[in-house]
Motif scaffolding. Sequence first.
Motif, PDB file in Angstrom:
ATOM      1  N   ILE A   1     -27.268 -17.310 -17.328  1.00 57.28           N
ATOM      2  CA  ILE A   1     -27.821 -18.010 -16.157  1.00 57.28           C
ATOM      3  C   ILE A   1     -27.446 -17.248 -14.883  1.00 57.28           C
ATOM      4  O   ILE A   1     -28.283 -17.023 -14.007  1.00 57.28           O
ATOM      5  N   ASN A   2     -26.196 -16.797 -14.811  1.00 61.89           N
ATOM      6  CA  ASN A   2     -25.767 -16.025 -13.636  1.00 61.89           C
ATOM      7  C   ASN A   2     -26.575 -14.731 -13.500  1.00 61.89           C
ATOM      8  O   ASN A   2     -26.959 -14.349 -12.387  1.00 61.89           O
ATOM      9  N   ASP A   3     -26.870 -14.095 -14.633  1.00 67.28           N
ATOM     10  CA  ASP A   3     -27.632 -12.836 -14.609  1.00 67.28           C
ATOM     11  C   ASP A   3     -29.057 -13.045 -14.100  1.00 67.28           C
ATOM     12  O   ASP A   3     -29.693 -12.100 -13.635  1.00 67.28           O
ATOM     13  N   ILE A   4     -29.557 -14.270 -14.202  1.00 65.85           N
ATOM     14  CA  ILE A   4     -30.896 -14.569 -13.668  1.00 65.85           C
ATOM     15  C   ILE A   4     -30.777 -14.996 -12.193  1.00 65.85           C
ATOM     16  O   ILE A   4     -31.514 -14.529 -11.323  1.00 65.85           O
ATOM     17  N   LEU A   5     -29.818 -15.884 -11.921  1.00 69.72           N
ATOM     18  CA  LEU A   5     -29.753 -16.475 -10.570  1.00 69.72           C
ATOM     19  C   LEU A   5     -29.216 -15.518  -9.507  1.00 69.72           C
ATOM     20  O   LEU A   5     -29.683 -15.533  -8.361  1.00 69.72           O
ATOM     21  N   LYS A   6     -28.229 -14.700  -9.876  1.00 69.25           N
ATOM     22  CA  LYS A   6     -27.591 -13.829  -8.861  1.00 69.25           C
ATOM     23  C   LYS A   6     -28.612 -12.889  -8.200  1.00 69.25           C
ATOM     24  O   LYS A   6     -28.736 -12.878  -6.969  1.00 69.25           O
ATOM     25  N   PRO A   7     -29.375 -12.114  -8.992  1.00 73.63           N
ATOM     26  CA  PRO A   7     -30.385 -11.251  -8.345  1.00 73.63           C
ATOM     27  C   PRO A   7     -31.499 -12.039  -7.654  1.00 73.63           C
ATOM     28  O   PRO A   7     -32.020 -11.603  -6.621  1.00 73.63           O
ATOM     29  N   TYR A   8     -31.830 -13.210  -8.203  1.00 72.41           N
ATOM     30  CA  TYR A   8     -32.876 -14.047  -7.595  1.00 72.41           C
ATOM     31  C   TYR A   8     -32.453 -14.452  -6.175  1.00 72.41           C
ATOM     32  O   TYR A   8     -33.238 -14.341  -5.219  1.00 72.41           O
ATOM     33  N   PHE A   9     -31.211 -14.894  -6.036  1.00 68.88           N
ATOM     34  CA  PHE A   9     -30.750 -15.312  -4.702  1.00 68.88           C
ATOM     35  C   PHE A   9     -30.559 -14.113  -3.770  1.00 68.88           C
ATOM     36  O   PHE A   9     -30.811 -14.213  -2.569  1.00 68.88           O
ATOM     37  N   LYS A  10     -30.111 -12.999  -4.310  1.00 73.32           N
ATOM     38  CA  LYS A  10     -29.949 -11.792  -3.492  1.00 73.32           C
ATOM     39  C   LYS A  10     -31.279 -11.441  -2.833  1.00 73.32           C
ATOM     40  O   LYS A  10     -31.343 -11.096  -1.648  1.00 73.32           O
ATOM     41  N   ASN A  11     -32.338 -11.586  -3.592  1.00 71.45           N
ATOM     42  CA  ASN A  11     -33.687 -11.277  -3.130  1.00 71.45           C
ATOM     43  C   ASN A  11     -34.138 -12.188  -1.987  1.00 71.45           C
ATOM     44  O   ASN A  11     -35.035 -11.831  -1.223  1.00 71.45           O
ATOM     45  N   ILE A  12     -33.534 -13.368  -1.872  1.00 70.24           N
ATOM     46  CA  ILE A  12     -33.884 -14.262  -0.759  1.00 70.24           C
ATOM     47  C   ILE A  12     -32.727 -14.333   0.254  1.00 70.24           C
ATOM     48  O   ILE A  12     -32.573 -15.320   0.979  1.00 70.24           O
ATOM     49  N   GLY A  13     -31.909 -13.287   0.247  1.00 71.18           N
ATOM     50  CA  GLY A  13     -30.896 -13.139   1.290  1.00 71.18           C
ATOM     51  C   GLY A  13     -29.665 -14.009   1.140  1.00 71.18           C
ATOM     52  O   GLY A  13     -28.965 -14.289   2.119  1.00 71.18           O
ATOM     53  N   LEU A  14     -29.376 -14.428  -0.103  1.00 74.14           N
ATOM     54  CA  LEU A  14     -28.193 -15.273  -0.314  1.00 74.14           C
ATOM     55  C   LEU A  14     -27.276 -14.672  -1.379  1.00 74.14           C
ATOM     56  O   LEU A  14     -27.748 -14.244  -2.435  1.00 74.14           O
ATOM     57  N   ASN A  15     -25.971 -14.679  -1.094  1.00 73.60           N
ATOM     58  CA  ASN A  15     -25.002 -14.328  -2.121  1.00 73.60           C
ATOM     59  C   ASN A  15     -24.679 -15.580  -2.906  1.00 73.60           C
ATOM     60  O   ASN A  15     -24.284 -16.600  -2.321  1.00 73.60           O
ATOM     61  N   LEU A  16     -24.859 -15.519  -4.222  1.00 78.97           N
ATOM     62  CA  LEU A  16     -24.468 -16.640  -5.087  1.00 78.97           C
ATOM     63  C   LEU A  16     -22.980 -16.451  -5.375  1.00 78.97           C
ATOM     64  O   LEU A  16     -22.589 -15.646  -6.212  1.00 78.97           O
ATOM     65  N   VAL A  17     -22.157 -17.184  -4.623  1.00 78.50           N
ATOM     66  CA  VAL A  17     -20.701 -16.988  -4.647  1.00 78.50           C
ATOM     67  C   VAL A  17     -20.110 -17.568  -5.927  1.00 78.50           C
ATOM     68  O   VAL A  17     -19.413 -16.887  -6.678  1.00 78.50           O
ATOM     69  N   ASP A  18     -20.382 -18.840  -6.164  1.00 80.28           N
ATOM     70  CA  ASP A  18     -19.924 -19.511  -7.393  1.00 80.28           C
ATOM     71  C   ASP A  18     -20.762 -20.760  -7.606  1.00 80.28           C
ATOM     72  O   ASP A  18     -21.494 -21.190  -6.713  1.00 80.28           O
ATOM     73  N   PHE A  19     -20.678 -21.319  -8.790  1.00 82.74           N
ATOM     74  CA  PHE A  19     -21.436 -22.541  -9.085  1.00 82.74           C
ATOM     75  C   PHE A  19     -20.878 -23.226 -10.318  1.00 82.74           C
ATOM     76  O   PHE A  19     -20.124 -22.630 -11.083  1.00 82.74           O
ATOM     77  N   LYS A  20     -21.255 -24.508 -10.446  1.00 80.32           N
ATOM     78  CA  LYS A  20     -20.798 -25.310 -11.576  1.00 80.32           C
ATOM     79  C   LYS A  20     -21.980 -25.698 -12.452  1.00 80.32           C
ATOM     80  O   LYS A  20     -23.007 -26.142 -11.939  1.00 80.32           O
ATOM     81  N   LEU A  21     -21.838 -25.502 -13.744  1.00 75.96           N
ATOM     82  CA  LEU A  21     -22.898 -25.876 -14.686  1.00 75.96           C
ATOM     83  C   LEU A  21     -22.402 -26.965 -15.619  1.00 75.96           C
ATOM     84  O   LEU A  21     -21.201 -27.027 -15.916  1.00 75.96           O
ATOM     85  N   GLU A  22     -23.331 -27.800 -16.067  1.00 84.57           N
ATOM     86  CA  GLU A  22     -23.006 -28.759 -17.114  1.00 84.57           C
ATOM     87  C   GLU A  22     -24.000 -28.567 -18.256  1.00 84.57           C
ATOM     88  O   GLU A  22     -25.166 -28.236 -18.029  1.00 84.57           O
ATOM     89  N   PHE A  23     -23.515 -28.775 -19.459  1.00 88.09           N
ATOM     90  CA  PHE A  23     -24.356 -28.629 -20.642  1.00 88.09           C
ATOM     91  C   PHE A  23     -24.313 -29.900 -21.474  1.00 88.09           C
ATOM     92  O   PHE A  23     -23.379 -30.692 -21.366  1.00 88.09           O
ATOM     93  N   GLY A  24     -25.357 -30.075 -22.277  1.00 84.58           N
ATOM     94  CA  GLY A  24     -25.395 -31.224 -23.175  1.00 84.58           C
ATOM     95  C   GLY A  24     -26.086 -30.818 -24.463  1.00 84.58           C
ATOM     96  O   GLY A  24     -26.640 -29.718 -24.568  1.00 84.58           O
ATOM     97  N   LYS A  25     -26.024 -31.729 -25.442  1.00 79.56           N
ATOM     98  CA  LYS A  25     -26.726 -31.466 -26.712  1.00 79.56           C
ATOM     99  C   LYS A  25     -27.968 -32.331 -26.758  1.00 79.56           C
ATOM    100  O   LYS A  25     -27.892 -33.554 -26.564  1.00 79.56           O
ATOM    101  N   ASP A  26     -29.116 -31.679 -27.010  1.00 77.76           N
ATOM    102  CA  ASP A  26     -30.364 -32.446 -27.102  1.00 77.76           C
ATOM    103  C   ASP A  26     -30.469 -33.105 -28.477  1.00 77.76           C
ATOM    104  O   ASP A  26     -29.570 -32.946 -29.317  1.00 77.76           O
ATOM    105  N   LYS A  27     -31.578 -33.798 -28.717  1.00 81.52           N
ATOM    106  CA  LYS A  27     -31.684 -34.583 -29.956  1.00 81.52           C
ATOM    107  C   LYS A  27     -31.647 -33.714 -31.217  1.00 81.52           C
ATOM    108  O   LYS A  27     -31.317 -34.198 -32.285  1.00 81.52           O
TER     109      LYS A  27
END
Length: 236
Positions: free
Chosen positions: A159-185
């Motif tokens: 997810i970081n490998d997708i979001l980091k360059p995406y935000f860089k492209n719109i002039g933002l450094n993605l400093v850190d973030f929190k993710l949550e995961f779950g199990k689907d059915k």
Amino acid sequence: MKKTTILYEGKAKKIFNTDDKDLLIAEFKDSLTAFDGKKKDLELGKGALNNKISTELFKLLNKNGVQTHFVDMIDDNNMLHKRCDTILIEVIVRNIATGSLSKNFGIKDGTILPFTLVEFDYKNDKLGDPKLNDQHALLLGLVSDQKELDILRQKAREINDILKPYFKNIGLNLVDFKLEFGKDKDGNIILIDELSPDNCRFWDIDTGESLDKDRFRQGIGGVKLAYEEVLKRILK
Ligand code: CDP
């Protein structure tokens, strides 16, 4: 799709059951909280901004092959998503040192980390979300086995490998973030919760300005304007 009974009310969202047993509706609230809920305020329109930002980011991740619970944005404040069993681990991803990492380990604020750091916190408000190592997580039965912890780390990096360059492209450094995961059915581990300036830190690449919840945590003001700016750049 209609809301039926309320399933859960958290600090930033209310979650409703629907007439489809596999789907839930998240209603994004305008409340802002920090420091384990000790600091609280209301910012009109914040819920809608987070719903819209999360919708765009979930769509981006889905397009790039990352499974998420997102199904549809219903209206300004409501998102339809899959029902999942929440894994009670907050996965923190860091590219630049700040916040608790700088405080706990004495790393200078703003230091670019030599590699992306992935940390686990126990999602437990009463205990103040303490840090977990793998053995703590297994001891507490938060996942079934080590393989699931490895999956959480691997997905967080993906997810970081997708979001980091995406935000860089719109002039933002993605400093850190929190993710949550779950199990689907079907038992798949997928991304849940939200992705917004409430749980990500964004620093403007040119000015270094925070465009996220740190404005509320630090009492700088301009919270809504900052969230609007993030959405504006995403939609450009
Ligand atoms: O806010 P604080 O400095 O205590 O937390 P941190 O560990 O430095 O936070 C790292 C990142 O995870 C930040 O982007 C926070 O917004 C996010 N986070 C979150 O959304 N919810 C939490 N319970 C903890 C961290």
